[in-house]
Scaffold this motif. Structure first.
Motif, PDB file in Angstrom:
ATOM      1  N   ASP A 339       2.406 -16.863   3.866  1.00 51.02           N
ATOM      2  CA  ASP A 339       1.189 -16.401   4.533  1.00 51.02           C
ATOM      3  C   ASP A 339       0.651 -15.174   3.808  1.00 51.02           C
ATOM      4  OD1 ASP A 339       1.305 -18.382   6.359  1.00 51.02           O
ATOM      5  OD2 ASP A 339       1.736 -17.103   8.103  1.00 51.02           O
ATOM      6  N   ALA A 340      -0.617 -15.238   3.479  1.00 53.08           N
ATOM      7  CA  ALA A 340      -1.184 -14.156   2.680  1.00 53.08           C
ATOM      8  C   ALA A 340      -2.611 -13.877   3.111  1.00 53.08           C
ATOM      9  CB  ALA A 340      -1.159 -14.525   1.200  1.00 53.08           C
ATOM     10  N   VAL A 341      -3.021 -12.634   2.879  1.00 50.40           N
ATOM     11  CA  VAL A 341      -4.359 -12.192   3.273  1.00 50.40           C
ATOM     12  C   VAL A 341      -5.091 -11.662   2.039  1.00 50.40           C
ATOM     13  CG1 VAL A 341      -3.844 -11.753   5.685  1.00 50.40           C
ATOM     14  CG2 VAL A 341      -3.293 -10.008   3.997  1.00 50.40           C
ATOM     15  N   TYR A 342      -6.406 -11.611   2.128  1.00 51.03           N
ATOM     16  CA  TYR A 342      -7.231 -11.343   0.950  1.00 51.03           C
ATOM     17  C   TYR A 342      -7.903  -9.976   1.046  1.00 51.03           C
ATOM     18  CZ  TYR A 342      -6.423 -16.241  -0.022  1.00 51.03           C
ATOM     19  OH  TYR A 342      -5.812 -17.442  -0.295  1.00 51.03           O
ATOM     20  N   PRO A 343      -7.555  -9.075   0.134  1.00 55.62           N
ATOM     21  CA  PRO A 343      -8.194  -7.760   0.172  1.00 55.62           C
ATOM     22  C   PRO A 343      -9.708  -7.880   0.010  1.00 55.62           C
ATOM     23  CG  PRO A 343      -6.331  -7.736  -1.349  1.00 55.62           C
ATOM     24  CD  PRO A 343      -6.529  -9.157  -0.913  1.00 55.62           C
ATOM     25  N   ASP A 344     -10.405  -7.032   0.719  1.00 53.60           N
ATOM     26  CA  ASP A 344     -11.865  -6.979   0.620  1.00 53.60           C
ATOM     27  C   ASP A 344     -12.236  -6.021  -0.519  1.00 53.60           C
ATOM     28  OD1 ASP A 344     -14.552  -6.655   0.845  1.00 53.60           O
ATOM     29  OD2 ASP A 344     -14.550  -6.034   2.955  1.00 53.60           O
ATOM     30  N   PHE A 345     -12.172  -6.561  -1.758  1.00 49.75           N
ATOM     31  CA  PHE A 345     -12.480  -5.712  -2.916  1.00 49.75           C
ATOM     32  C   PHE A 345     -13.957  -5.311  -2.953  1.00 49.75           C
ATOM     33  CE2 PHE A 345      -8.818  -8.236  -4.695  1.00 49.75           C
ATOM     34  CZ  PHE A 345      -7.926  -7.180  -4.790  1.00 49.75           C
ATOM     35  N   PHE A 346     -14.739  -5.860  -2.051  1.00 48.01           N
ATOM     36  CA  PHE A 346     -16.166  -5.497  -2.014  1.00 48.01           C
ATOM     37  C   PHE A 346     -16.367  -4.137  -1.347  1.00 48.01           C
ATOM     38  CE2 PHE A 346     -15.858 -10.018  -2.480  1.00 48.01           C
ATOM     39  CZ  PHE A 346     -16.794 -10.292  -3.474  1.00 48.01           C
ATOM     40  N   LYS A 347     -15.278  -3.622  -0.798  1.00 58.03           N
ATOM     41  CA  LYS A 347     -15.320  -2.349  -0.098  1.00 58.03           C
ATOM     42  C   LYS A 347     -14.739  -1.263  -0.995  1.00 58.03           C
ATOM     43  CE  LYS A 347     -14.457  -1.786   4.787  1.00 58.03           C
ATOM     44  NZ  LYS A 347     -13.597  -2.280   5.846  1.00 58.03           N
ATOM     45  N   VAL A 350     -11.172   0.009  -0.371  1.00 59.79           N
ATOM     46  CA  VAL A 350     -10.123  -0.932  -0.761  1.00 59.79           C
ATOM     47  C   VAL A 350      -9.954  -0.930  -2.283  1.00 59.79           C
ATOM     48  CG1 VAL A 350      -9.436  -3.371  -0.733  1.00 59.79           C
ATOM     49  CG2 VAL A 350     -10.522  -2.348   1.281  1.00 59.79           C
ATOM     50  N   ARG A 351     -11.085  -0.889  -2.972  1.00 61.89           N
ATOM     51  CA  ARG A 351     -10.995  -0.831  -4.438  1.00 61.89           C
ATOM     52  C   ARG A 351     -10.244   0.420  -4.872  1.00 61.89           C
ATOM     53  NH1 ARG A 351     -16.292  -2.535  -4.320  1.00 61.89           N
ATOM     54  NH2 ARG A 351     -17.188  -0.545  -4.985  1.00 61.89           N
ATOM     55  N   GLU A 352     -10.593   1.538  -4.253  1.00 56.94           N
ATOM     56  CA  GLU A 352      -9.928   2.787  -4.636  1.00 56.94           C
ATOM     57  C   GLU A 352      -8.433   2.726  -4.351  1.00 56.94           C
ATOM     58  OE1 GLU A 352     -13.790   5.743  -4.284  1.00 56.94           O
ATOM     59  OE2 GLU A 352     -12.289   5.790  -2.692  1.00 56.94           O
ATOM     60  N   TYR A 353      -8.101   2.086  -3.252  1.00 63.45           N
ATOM     61  CA  TYR A 353      -6.682   1.946  -2.911  1.00 63.45           C
ATOM     62  C   TYR A 353      -5.946   1.155  -4.003  1.00 63.45           C
ATOM     63  CZ  TYR A 353      -2.400   0.638  -0.537  1.00 63.45           C
ATOM     64  OH  TYR A 353      -1.072   0.443  -0.225  1.00 63.45           O
ATOM     65  N   ARG A 412     -12.826  -4.995 -11.372  1.00 56.61           N
ATOM     66  CA  ARG A 412     -13.475  -3.685 -11.382  1.00 56.61           C
ATOM     67  C   ARG A 412     -12.516  -2.586 -11.004  1.00 56.61           C
ATOM     68  NH1 ARG A 412     -19.325  -3.574  -8.480  1.00 56.61           N
ATOM     69  NH2 ARG A 412     -18.744  -1.412  -8.121  1.00 56.61           N
ATOM     70  N   CYS A 413     -11.785  -2.803  -9.918  1.00 52.12           N
ATOM     71  CA  CYS A 413     -10.918  -1.702  -9.496  1.00 52.12           C
ATOM     72  C   CYS A 413      -9.718  -1.579 -10.413  1.00 52.12           C
ATOM     73  CB  CYS A 413     -10.550  -1.795  -8.019  1.00 52.12           C
ATOM     74  SG  CYS A 413      -9.508  -3.139  -7.554  1.00 52.12           S
ATOM     75  N   LEU A 414      -9.251  -2.703 -10.963  1.00 48.73           N
ATOM     76  CA  LEU A 414      -8.124  -2.590 -11.891  1.00 48.73           C
ATOM     77  C   LEU A 414      -8.556  -1.898 -13.183  1.00 48.73           C
ATOM     78  CD1 LEU A 414      -6.329  -6.010 -11.363  1.00 48.73           C
ATOM     79  CD2 LEU A 414      -5.764  -3.775 -10.402  1.00 48.73           C
ATOM     80  N   SER A 415      -9.756  -2.165 -13.634  1.00 49.46           N
ATOM     81  CA  SER A 415     -10.179  -1.524 -14.887  1.00 49.46           C
ATOM     82  C   SER A 415     -10.332  -0.017 -14.693  1.00 49.46           C
ATOM     83  CB  SER A 415     -11.428  -2.194 -15.460  1.00 49.46           C
ATOM     84  OG  SER A 415     -12.582  -1.615 -14.986  1.00 49.46           O
ATOM     85  N   ASP A 416     -10.687   0.391 -13.474  1.00 51.23           N
ATOM     86  CA  ASP A 416     -10.761   1.837 -13.200  1.00 51.23           C
ATOM     87  C   ASP A 416      -9.396   2.516 -13.319  1.00 51.23           C
ATOM     88  OD1 ASP A 416     -13.449   1.855 -12.835  1.00 51.23           O
ATOM     89  OD2 ASP A 416     -13.374   1.722 -10.635  1.00 51.23           O
ATOM     90  N   ALA A 417      -8.338   1.755 -13.052  1.00 49.59           N
ATOM     91  CA  ALA A 417      -6.995   2.341 -13.149  1.00 49.59           C
ATOM     92  C   ALA A 417      -6.724   2.836 -14.571  1.00 49.59           C
ATOM     93  CB  ALA A 417      -5.940   1.310 -12.740  1.00 49.59           C
ATOM     94  N   PHE A 418      -7.348   2.218 -15.542  1.00 51.13           N
ATOM     95  CA  PHE A 418      -7.184   2.652 -16.931  1.00 51.13           C
ATOM     96  C   PHE A 418      -8.212   3.726 -17.278  1.00 51.13           C
ATOM     97  CE2 PHE A 418      -5.685  -1.655 -16.502  1.00 51.13           C
ATOM     98  CZ  PHE A 418      -4.527  -1.701 -17.265  1.00 51.13           C
ATOM     99  N   LYS A 419      -9.449   3.457 -16.881  1.00 51.26           N
ATOM    100  CA  LYS A 419     -10.542   4.348 -17.284  1.00 51.26           C
ATOM    101  C   LYS A 419     -10.365   5.761 -16.746  1.00 51.26           C
ATOM    102  CE  LYS A 419     -13.905   0.778 -18.207  1.00 51.26           C
ATOM    103  NZ  LYS A 419     -14.987  -0.033 -17.639  1.00 51.26           N
TER     104      LYS A 419
END
Ligand code: MIG
Length: 717
Positions: A339-347, A350-353, A412-419
């Motif tokens: 059972d799995a749930v889908y992060p709301d990366f549009f928020k 959540v992206r920052e998290y 987008r949020c993963l690329s920020d982890a590098f940038k």
């Protein structure tokens, strides 16, 4: 810009290359298209007019370059009848342009017109006569040219009619259909139920001008590290021991390697951003050890989060209301962890998290990069319903609009982890929308160990390159099914210059690491990996040019020779930049093949033999050879002896010059080499060098034409 209105439609002529035609504009805010810069001087702009039948056409100096086609009765009627009968027998009729609310009809001018584009379809370059669907999908079946939707939705096509070229982009993330002259040979139909009547047209003298115009709307694409161009070895899934053994074999024998990939089993119960200490004990130490030997670690990360109270990520995101919902309730489906749930990366929250989570994870375990999988998003208990809710930043986004953009927002949020650390992203995605290349590199998912899939890898990656996804590749050797010794070697040879070069295979298939098929195979494999590494400075400069200008790294021949009709449908030769032509063997048992050369003289990289262009030759290519040809006089910067890529250690660049054996001609096509630190974002501030390489009277001349990185330590030999 000039705006013209006709009845229900508006034409915005944004500049001489970009036009938008619409009844009602799509809301493009979720993927943010670039503003198109107007050019100076109105008189250069093309003109729009309404034809008596109601279609709009665009012309320049009185010549029609693009035209709509009035809706014609009878389009697809036969299909409709046939499907009624078939449905009685239980066949499902595919959704298609036939039933779409919005239908854009574009005229095909002639029977020989070619249609390219649409991203990762496993098809030939010319897609005319087929229908495709933009709806990111994850079906590990045997993809081929009739397979309608793969992992990516790239709504861009490029059309050729005699000496006319034009491009079309459909700016909507909703599911849409492209009938490319399938039901009616005189038209392209773009159909969408939820998308609006709204599209861009790109004009230009040749495919280059057109795709560059398209790139001005969707780019720039990610410029990744130099190291990423090295060799990646992967398998579902290496254990700690296997990984160490692999790295040992490579480093001890000087077999090039830059990255090893860890697939899903390293995770604790498939919980993202966790590590199973039993599967990979001391993971941080292992990764640190690899790093010291020049080998980076890339870990797979899926988007969906295990629904599991007590698992920190689930609890944290749950607390912020950061998972997708259905009618206000947490929406649950099933992926690897159950059972799995889908992060709301549009928020944003959540992206920052996840930016922070990814950053912390990579730091903690000395992981270099992230491989984003299952982000179509995939789901095991049927597709997510269209009305699954993502709260987003400022409006509710339902799954039917969000689906094709889900991977983009994850990336987008993963690329920020590098940038955020002044690092270029080492990031790969499987799913994508047209604009996702801005954030990440990509690969084309689950191919199989089939000669057909080897054959398809070339037009697939060439097409991705036409669409602005430069750093793209496929699983070398094939993911599903068992490869053979011959297929593996021919695959490496054929994809030798593929921007993203990774050998990857599925669990329960034959191992296909370079040393899996005995000594002879190993030696040939090694020879080609070394050859790949020789070309790294050249490929890196091509990556730079792609990022800057939108020019493909891995191009169909027609990109450079559009006026040569012979080049329009060559699926098994590829241009690596403007000067290298690669013609590999893509058929089992073949030991020679026909190679077509466009105009000019071409020098065999290995033998120095010259071939006259505008001709085809039969050329011998035994198992240990492939056809690499360089335009006469062209200069190529080479790196010798590297087994992993460490930009700061590059002290010598060898300058190869394509000359016929025995010739001492003075003719030279110079090359502008891009030099920078290979990994930081400093290039954005202009911190790089450009070195113009040429050969004058047999002597190498290296002239710095830009010197802001001021790297002095390289000798040019
Ligand atoms: O459904 O993580 O395309 O590269 O090895 C399988 C396991 C999930 C799909 C990816 C493939 C990867 C595999 N994944």
């Amino acid at each position: 810009m000039r705006t013209v209105s006709f009845n229900d439609r508006t034409v915005e002529i944004l500049n001489s290359h970009v036009i938008r035609i619409y009844k009602k504009k799509n809301d493009t805010s979720l993927f943010g298209l670039n503003d198109i810069e107007p050019e100076k001087g109105e008189n250069k702009l093309p003109s729009a007019e309404l034809l008596p039948d109601g279609s709009i056409c665009i012309s320049e100096n009185g010549r029609v370059l693009f035209s709509e086609k009035a809706d014609m009765e009878g389009y697809g009627e036969n299909d409709a009848k046939a499907s009624e009968i078939a449905e009685k027998e239980g066949h499902r009729t595919n959704e298609s342009c036939l039933s779409a609310r919005t239908r854009i009809n574009i005229a095909l001018f002639g029977k020989d017109d070619k249609i390219y584009g649409l991203g990762d379809k496993a098809a030939f370059l010319n897609r005319r006569g087929y229908e495709y669907v933009s709806k990111n999908s994850d079906e590990p079946t045997q993809h081929n040219e009739t397979y309608r939707s793969l992992y990516k939705s790239v709504n861009y096509i490029l059309v050729n009619h005699e000496d006319i070229w034009y491009g079309v982009f459909y700016p909507s993330s909703y599911e849409c259909f492209f009938d490319l002259g399938k039901r009616a040979s005189d038209r392209i139909v773009i159909g969408s139920e939820k998308g609006e009547y709204d599209y861009f047209v790109f004009l230009g003298k040749n495919p280059g001008e057109i795709t560059v115009a398209y790139y001005s709307l969707i780019g720039p694409s990610l410029f990744t590290t130099m190291k990423f161009l090295g060799y990646h070895q992967s398998r579902w899934s290496y254990t700690d021991e296997e990984a160490k053994e692999l790295v040992r074999r490579h480093t001890e024998d000087g077999l090039p390697l830059d990255f090893i990939h860890f697939d899903i089993d390293y995770m604790d119960g498939y919980r993202v951003y966790t590590v199973d200490e039993k599967y990979v004990p001391d993971f941080a130490e292992t990764c640190e050890g690899f790093k010291k030997q020049g080998v980076g670690v890339i870990t797979i990360i899926d988007p969906a989060v295990k629904k599991d109270r007590g698992y920190k990520i689930y609890d944290d995101v749950k607390k912020m209301g950061g998972f997708a919902t259905l009618k206000g309730e947490e929406y649950v489906n099933e992926v690897w962890p159950g059972d799995a749930v889908y992060p709301d990366f549009f928020k944003k929250e959540v992206r920052e998290y996840f930016t922070k989570t990814a950053k912390d994870f990579m730091k903690k375990y000395n992981v270099t990069g992230i491989w984003g999988d299952m982000n179509e998003p995939a789901s095991f208990r049927g597709p997510l319903p269209p009305d699954v809710e993502f709260e987003g930043d400022d409006r509710m986004i339902y799954h039917d609009e969000a689906h094709n953009l889900y991977a983009e927002y994850m990336s987008r949020c993963l690329s920020d982890a590098f940038k955020e650390e002044n690092k270029r992203p080492t990031l790969i995605t499987r799913a994508a929308f047209a604009t996702t290349g801005r954030y990440t590199t990509s690969w084309n998912g689950d191919n199989q160990s089939l000669w057909d899939h080897l054959r398809a890898s070339l037009p697939q990656v060439m097409t991705m390159n036409l669409c602005g996804f430069f750093m793209n590749g496929v699983d070398v050797g094939g993911f599903g099914n068992d490869t053979t010794k011959e297929l593996l070697l021919r695959w490496l040879e054929a994809d030798l210059f593929m921007p993203y070069l990774r050998n990857h295979s599925a669990v329960n298939t034959l191992h296909q690491e370079p040393y899996s098929f005995g000594e002879e195979t190993y030696e040939i494999y090694k020879k080609f990996l070394k050859l790949r590494y020789e070309f790294i400075p050249y490929l890196y400069t091509l990556q730079w040019e792609a990022y800057k200008n939108g020019t493909p790294m891995f191009a169909p021949l027609f990109w450079y020779y559009p006026e040569d009709e012979e080049t329009l449908e060559i699926n098994d030769e590829v241009m690596i930049g403007d000067r290298v032509l690669h013609a590999p063997i893509v058929m089992q048992g073949e030991r020679r093949r026909a190679v077509y050369f466009p105009e000019g003289r071409w020098i065999d990289y290995f033998s120095g033999k010259a071939y006259e262009g505008k001709n085809a030759y039969i050329i011998e290519m035994p198992l240990d050879s492939t056809g690499i040809f360089v335009k006469e006089g062209a200069v190529i910067p080479l790196l010798k002896g590297a087994t992993s890529i460490e930009p700061e250690k590059i002290k010598e660049i060898y300058v190869y010059r394509a000359l016929e054996k025995g010739s001492n001609s003075d003719f030279c096509i110079p090359f502008d080499l891009h030099v920078d630190d290979g990994e930081s974002l400093d290039y954005e501030k202009g911190i790089y060098d450009t070195v113009r390489l040429s050969v004058v009277k047999g002597e190498v001349v290296a002239e710095k034409i830009k010197n802001d990185y001021n790297h002095l330590g390289i000798a040019f030999l």
